[in-house]
Design an enzyme around this catalytic site. Structure first.
Site, PDB file in Angstrom:
ATOM      1  N   ASP A  93       0.801  -1.222   0.000  1.00 31.44           N
ATOM      2  CA  ASP A  93       0.000   0.000   0.000  1.00 31.44           C
ATOM      3  C   ASP A  93       0.835   1.273   0.000  1.00 31.44           C
ATOM      4  O   ASP A  93       0.529   2.221  -0.721  1.00 31.44           O
ATOM      5  CB  ASP A  93      -0.922   0.000   1.216  1.00 31.44           C
ATOM      6  CG  ASP A  93      -1.742   1.270   1.318  1.00 31.44           C
ATOM      7  OD1 ASP A  93      -2.644   1.452   0.482  1.00 31.44           O
ATOM      8  OD2 ASP A  93      -1.467   2.087   2.219  1.00 31.44           O
ATOM      9  N   ASP A  96       5.012   0.772   3.768  1.00 31.84           N
ATOM     10  CA  ASP A  96       4.972  -0.440   4.578  1.00 31.84           C
ATOM     11  C   ASP A  96       4.669  -1.630   3.677  1.00 31.84           C
ATOM     12  O   ASP A  96       4.718  -1.519   2.457  1.00 31.84           O
ATOM     13  CB  ASP A  96       3.904  -0.288   5.661  1.00 31.84           C
ATOM     14  CG  ASP A  96       2.572   0.151   5.054  1.00 31.84           C
ATOM     15  OD1 ASP A  96       1.976  -0.649   4.315  1.00 31.84           O
ATOM     16  OD2 ASP A  96       2.131   1.288   5.306  1.00 31.84           O
ATOM     17  N   TYR A 244      -7.140   3.224   9.487  1.00 28.96           N
ATOM     18  CA  TYR A 244      -6.342   3.777   8.404  1.00 28.96           C
ATOM     19  C   TYR A 244      -7.139   4.062   7.144  1.00 28.96           C
ATOM     20  O   TYR A 244      -6.925   5.086   6.489  1.00 28.96           O
ATOM     21  CB  TYR A 244      -5.177   2.822   8.105  1.00 28.96           C
ATOM     22  CG  TYR A 244      -4.402   2.517   9.349  1.00 28.96           C
ATOM     23  CD1 TYR A 244      -3.587   3.490   9.925  1.00 28.96           C
ATOM     24  CD2 TYR A 244      -4.534   1.304  10.000  1.00 28.96           C
ATOM     25  CE1 TYR A 244      -2.902   3.245  11.104  1.00 28.96           C
ATOM     26  CE2 TYR A 244      -3.858   1.043  11.174  1.00 28.96           C
ATOM     27  CZ  TYR A 244      -3.047   2.023  11.730  1.00 28.96           C
ATOM     28  OH  TYR A 244      -2.385   1.780  12.903  1.00 28.96           O
ATOM     29  N   GLU A 453       4.752  10.914   3.152  1.00 30.22           N
ATOM     30  CA  GLU A 453       4.205   9.592   2.863  1.00 30.22           C
ATOM     31  C   GLU A 453       3.910   9.430   1.372  1.00 30.22           C
ATOM     32  O   GLU A 453       3.561  10.390   0.678  1.00 30.22           O
ATOM     33  CB  GLU A 453       2.918   9.361   3.661  1.00 30.22           C
ATOM     34  CG  GLU A 453       2.362   7.969   3.468  1.00 30.22           C
ATOM     35  CD  GLU A 453       1.247   7.649   4.434  1.00 30.22           C
ATOM     36  OE1 GLU A 453       1.281   6.570   5.022  1.00 30.22           O
ATOM     37  OE2 GLU A 453       0.345   8.488   4.591  1.00 30.22           O
TER      38      GLU A 453
END
Length: 481
Positions: A93, A96, A244, A453
């Site tokens: 995703d 991670d 999340y 991110e």
């Protein structure tokens, strides 16, 4: 991994009066004050290619011999379902190593929509096979996850367990629990979005591999029926996802899936059901955003494209007019909806309004296209820096991404690499970072994931918008005034 956030929109309440026209003029003037022009054609083309390269860096499973990411290898080869089903493949995703089906499917649908709408852009770059391969990497995985008619694995890996590890996916030594939806634990949003992903992708394989297109469509039909008959929110079945990637409704996914099934199959029952869901779930109201959890704007534009009906054209126009003329902007002109994925939100709206601009009687096409150019130019560096890793002026060098933070093998990789204040040794070409805050500030630090991110869905609408703008460039060159 982004935290789940309800989008809070701070907007200018501007009526369609002379004051509104002045407001739009001010926005445009402010934008051009800060944003420098770039070489549109070559930039769109190169960044589109790099964005597809980013997706290759996110692949899980056994990689192809012609894998272009030298620092990536086979990983996740032991991913298995509860009864030993093969769940290898798909995409990690973010930085991670969790495979979230909901956002992977949403990403797939948007990538397919862009390629279906603007194939000339991909063909011009020799990237049609590349985008098909990128989509097939996801859809092959979804087919594996759809182990029976009413059972779909929606997540591989646990976020808490996964985030105890920082390093290469090839060396991942944590457990990999799996999570699914079924009739007793339904997820209409997850099943519906996966159906949409398979149906939309089938359109790109219809002429080159009709057997595969038929296979995709069969799974899409079954998943849509599963979503329709067994109602529920997927994060109530897959509890870890709520923190999340929470889903706040499933009506938009039901309409979304039905609309894509109609486009892929031309079976009118699916259009009838899409329109039923549209009315039943009150999807006519103007949304403030378009992203994995809120697909109403996409439903409105897609139904406008499919039917030409005034109701859907008006809804699409209302969304784009609001976004272009009234939605909050940063001082340098970036559309600002939420701090998590600032650039993703802006690129997604640009993508939707480029889709709207291609169809008659949906607002002002020139205004929408100019808006899309502004947003993409900001991202590519027009406001002072690039936000695409490995490209342009002063791009991000510390994306929050474990694998790219690792040095070349055989040097060990661990939490010391997370803490190191230096550029990632491996360049994650093409990744779009979360982006600046509402004051255009950006912190290029690995641990500051609110800014740095990267995720699958951040690049999805962005990739499509690049294709849309590139196709406009190609048409302009082919038919100069």
């Amino acid at each position: 991994m982004k935290a789940s956030a309800f989008v809070t929109c701070v907007t200018f309440l501007v009526a369609t009066t002379p004051a509104a026209i002045d407001k739009r003029a001010i926005v445009t003037s402010s934008y051009h004050r800060y944003v420098r022009p770039i070489e549109e054609d070559s930039d769109y083309a190169r960044v589109l290619e790099l964005s597809l390269l980013f997706y290759e860096a996110q692949r899980s499973g056994k990689l192809a011999p012609d894998n272009r990411i030298a620092w990536r290898g086979d990983s996740g080869l032991d991913d298995r379902g509860d009864d030993g089903e093969d769940l290898t493949g798909g995409y990690y995703d973010a930085g991670d190593f969790v495979k979230f089906g909901f956002t992977m499917a949403s990403t797939t649908t948007l990538l397919a929509w862009g390629a279906v709408s603007w194939p000339e852009a991909y063909a011009r770059l020799g990237q049609l096979d590349v985008i098909r391969e990128a989509l097939k990497w996801a859809t092959d995985y979804f087919i594996k996850c759809h182990v029976s008619e009413n059972v779909l694995y929606g997540q591989v890996g646990d976020f808490t367990v996964d985030h105890a590890f920082w390093g290469r996916p090839e060396e991942l030594n944590t457990s990999r629990p799996v999570f699914k939806i079924d009739p007793e634990h339904p997820g209409s949003d997850l099943a519906g979005e996966t159906s949409a992903a398979l149906a939309s992708t089938s359109l790109l394989f219809r002429t080159v591999d009709p057997d595969y297109a038929d296979k995709l469509l069969r799974h899409a039909r079954e998943l849509y029926n599963f979503a329709k008959v067994h109602r529920g929110l997927y994060h109530e079945a897959i509890r870890g996802a709520a923190q999340y990637y929470e889903s706040t409704d499933y009506g938009d996914e039901l309409a979304w899936a039905a609309a894509w099934l109609f486009k892929a199959s031309n079976e009118t029952k699916y259009l009838d059901e899409a329109e039923h869901h549209y009315q039943h779930f009150h999807l006519r109201e103007r949304p403030n955003e378009f992203f994995y959890n809120k697909k109403v704007a996409g439903v409105q534009v897609l139904l406008a494209q499919l039917t030409g009906q005034q109701e859907y054209r008006n809804a699409a126009k209302a969304f784009c007019n609001f976004s272009v003329r009234q939605q909050k902007r940063t001082p340098k002109g970036l559309l600002y909806i939420d701090k998590f994925g600032t650039l993703c939100h802006a690129a997604n709206v640009a993508f939707i309004c480029l889709q709207a601009a291609d169809y008659p009687d949906i607002g002002d096409p020139q205004e929408y296209r100019e808006f899309a150019k502004q947003q993409i130019h900001y991202i590519l560096g027009g406001a002072g820096r690039s936000y695409v890793v490995g490209w342009g002026h002063n791009p991000p060098t510390q994306p929050h991404h474990a694998a790219s933070s690792c040095p070349d093998k055989p040097t060990a990789c661990g939490w010391s690499e997370f803490d190191r204040n230096a550029p990632n040794p491996q360049v994650l070409y093409g990744a779009l970072v979360s982006g600046p805050d509402e004051a255009d500030r950006f912190h290029d630090r690995r641990e500051d994931y609110v800014y740095t991110e990267v995720t699958l869905d951040y690049n999805a609408g962005f990739t499509g918008a690049l294709a849309g703008l590139l196709q406009l460039q190609a048409k302009a060159q082919a038919h100069p005034r």
